[in-house]
Motif scaffolding. Structure first.
Motif, PDB file in Angstrom:
ATOM      1  N   THR A  14       7.531   0.067  12.537  1.00 48.59           N
ATOM      2  CA  THR A  14       6.235   0.725  12.460  1.00 48.59           C
ATOM      3  C   THR A  14       5.397   0.070  11.365  1.00 48.59           C
ATOM      4  OG1 THR A  14       5.097   2.848  12.161  1.00 48.59           O
ATOM      5  CG2 THR A  14       7.094   2.492  10.855  1.00 48.59           C
ATOM      6  N   PHE A  15       4.095   0.134  11.548  1.00 54.03           N
ATOM      7  CA  PHE A  15       3.157  -0.348  10.538  1.00 54.03           C
ATOM      8  C   PHE A  15       2.505   0.820   9.793  1.00 54.03           C
ATOM      9  CE2 PHE A  15       3.363  -3.608  13.848  1.00 54.03           C
ATOM     10  CZ  PHE A  15       3.596  -4.751  13.106  1.00 54.03           C
ATOM     11  N   LEU A  16       2.959   2.050  10.080  1.00 55.61           N
ATOM     12  CA  LEU A  16       2.391   3.252   9.478  1.00 55.61           C
ATOM     13  C   LEU A  16       3.297   3.765   8.369  1.00 55.61           C
ATOM     14  CD1 LEU A  16       1.377   5.140  12.753  1.00 55.61           C
ATOM     15  CD2 LEU A  16       0.012   3.508  11.423  1.00 55.61           C
ATOM     16  N   ASP A  17       2.694   4.246   7.290  1.00 56.33           N
ATOM     17  CA  ASP A  17       3.508   4.832   6.212  1.00 56.33           C
ATOM     18  C   ASP A  17       3.895   6.264   6.595  1.00 56.33           C
ATOM     19  OD1 ASP A  17       1.347   6.562   5.596  1.00 56.33           O
ATOM     20  OD2 ASP A  17       0.576   5.207   4.066  1.00 56.33           O
ATOM     21  N   ASP A  18       4.652   6.930   5.731  1.00 55.28           N
ATOM     22  CA  ASP A  18       5.180   8.254   6.060  1.00 55.28           C
ATOM     23  C   ASP A  18       4.073   9.250   6.382  1.00 55.28           C
ATOM     24  OD1 ASP A  18       7.695   7.276   5.662  1.00 55.28           O
ATOM     25  OD2 ASP A  18       7.989   8.189   3.684  1.00 55.28           O
ATOM     26  N   ASP A  19       3.021   9.297   5.575  1.00 62.87           N
ATOM     27  CA  ASP A  19       1.929  10.243   5.811  1.00 62.87           C
ATOM     28  C   ASP A  19       1.205   9.935   7.119  1.00 62.87           C
ATOM     29  OD1 ASP A  19       2.428  11.672   3.513  1.00 62.87           O
ATOM     30  OD2 ASP A  19       0.988  10.540   2.286  1.00 62.87           O
TER      31      ASP A  19
END
Length: 308
Positions: A293-298
């Motif tokens: 994924t390229f998305l952080d946790d938030d």
């Protein structure tokens, strides 16, 4: 009949040995392929492609409510338990973000194949919505026929033809679309010769002569591509970057563990924020998939909220 196959996911419906009488009720044509082992236990002749197809029809009808399923001769006949495992482990991955398995997840199946196997299982098990892509015209027509011949499936499964055989995500993911995950069973071999040798090895393992009908079908796009599995997944990783905000988790099966270092390097170069490996096993066969994924946790938590 209640002995369990080692390694399958706890939610996998195929952990118990096949209940052949029940499966024959689901698909009467399976009965003609029942045979006995040297110890007298009932089994089917896995060396006969007709038996393998009949078993798949029975499994899909009995466990997943698929009333009509068929594939053209020469196309890949997938092992249902292993395909189901990928989806169950993917469900676990999605639940890690939202706290529960999403009920409205949208999944993109790269190379849905003539068999349409992942959407059939995933729509039944989790109520997910699937978009299946396919570059081969005959495979696309077969998958579309499966959807059309099973009432209600068109609400959960849509298919898109990939018209550019050099692309994976390009031309498929439309502007403003979002997917919770992508899945893929990439071509395994790096040449037609390697694919032929793989089929020959499987025939030998099944006790077949080289002139026997192939049990393990498959078209070029299903079995091999230049550079094999590593090259294909590397391209997938590169193509995933422009869609970094439209997909929460990209994923792909990886058949050989020794291919992982090259793929991890490609993911690092692409700027993946997080990479996960899920190990799977069916009997003696070991497999795995990687997800990135390229998305952080938030960002993933906000993304996941829409699918609950």
């Amino acid at each position: 009949m209640n002995a369990q196959k080692p390694g399958l996911h706890p939610r996998n419906r195929h952990r118990d040995r096949y209940d052949l009488p029940a499966l024959c009720l689901a698909c009467p044509e399976l009965a003609e392929f029942i045979t006995a082992t040297p110890t007298g236990e009932e089994t089917i002749n896995f060396a006969d492609p007709r038996a393998v197809k009949a078993l798949n029809k029975a499994l899909l009808f009995h466990f997943y409510g698929v009333q009509q399923w068929d594939i053209p001769e020469g196309f890949l006949c997938p092992p249902v338990p292993g395909r189901a495992d990928y989806l169950h482990h993917l469900a676990d991955l999605l639940s890690e973000t939202g706290g529960e398995i999403p009920r409205q997840a949208s999944v993109l199946d790269i190379g849905v194949g003539a068999n349409c196997i992942y959407p059939l299982i995933g729509a039944y098990e989790y109520g997910w919505r699937f978009t299946g892509t396919e570059v081969n015209a005959a495979a696309f027509a077969s998958a579309q026929a499966i959807v059309n011949n099973n009432p209600g499936m068109s609400r959960s499964i849509r298919l898109r033809r990939q018209k550019d055989d050099t692309a994976i995500f390009r031309g498929i993911i439309h502007k403003n679309e979002q997917y919770d995950a992508t899945i893929c069973n990439p071509p395994f071999h790096n040449s037609a010769e390697a694919a032929q040798e793989g089929n020959a090895r499987k025939r030998r393992n099944l006790g077949q002569k080289q002139t026997d009908t192939r049990n393990f079908g498959g078209q070029q796009q299903e079995l091999w591509c230049e550079g094999g599995e590593v090259r294909f997944i590397q391209q997938m990783i590169a193509e995933s970057q422009p869609f970094a905000r439209q997909v929460m988790w990209f994923s792909s099966l990886v058949s050989r563990g020794e291919n992982l270092p090259d793929l991890y390097r490609a993911l690092t170069a692409a700027g993946a924020v997080k990479v996960v490996k899920k190990e799977m096993a069916q009997g003696q066969k070991q497999s795995r998939f990687i997800a990135w994924t390229f998305l952080d946790d938030d960002q993933r938590r906000r993304f996941a909220a829409r699918a609950r």
